[in-house]
Design a protein around this motif. Sequence first.
Motif, mmCIF file in Angstrom:
data_model
loop_
_atom_site.group_PDB
_atom_site.id
_atom_site.type_symbol
_atom_site.label_atom_id
_atom_site.label_comp_id
_atom_site.label_asym_id
_atom_site.label_seq_id
_atom_site.Cartn_x
_atom_site.Cartn_y
_atom_site.Cartn_z
ATOM 1 N N MET A 10 0.835 -1.199 0.000
ATOM 2 C CA MET A 10 0.000 0.000 0.000
ATOM 3 C C MET A 10 0.872 1.252 0.000
ATOM 4 N N TYR A 39 -7.234 2.292 0.566
ATOM 5 C CA TYR A 39 -6.907 2.238 1.982
ATOM 6 C C TYR A 39 -8.084 1.714 2.800
ATOM 7 N N LEU A 52 -2.027 2.175 7.899
ATOM 8 C CA LEU A 52 -3.102 2.316 6.918
ATOM 9 C C LEU A 52 -4.039 3.457 7.300
ATOM 10 N N HIS A 55 -2.214 6.812 6.593
ATOM 11 C CA HIS A 55 -2.242 7.202 5.180
ATOM 12 C C HIS A 55 -3.659 7.547 4.716
ATOM 13 N N LYS A 56 -4.637 6.869 5.265
ATOM 14 C CA LYS A 56 -6.018 7.243 4.960
ATOM 15 C C LYS A 56 -6.266 8.678 5.430
#
Length: 83
Positions: A10, A39, A52, A55-56
Amino acid sequence: MHSPALTHQMNKLYSSFFTDTNTFDVVDLDAQETALSAYEQAIVLAPREAILYYHKGQVLEQLGRIAEAQIAYETARNLGHRC
């Protein structure tokens, strides 16, 4: 489920979406929405992966969805990410 491989993939695929500018053309906006969707899907598969959520949060912030970004960042912190 801890999945370092998923996290690495990702990060590799979507890290290019994180820029210092808040101006997007249509293509960039579509890319941001695609990254957000990816995500969200990754979080379903690996809900304990703090990175995750971080980054979201970055994607949401760039889309101007600040309140949602703050929730994602808080979740990342609660899972142990230092952001």
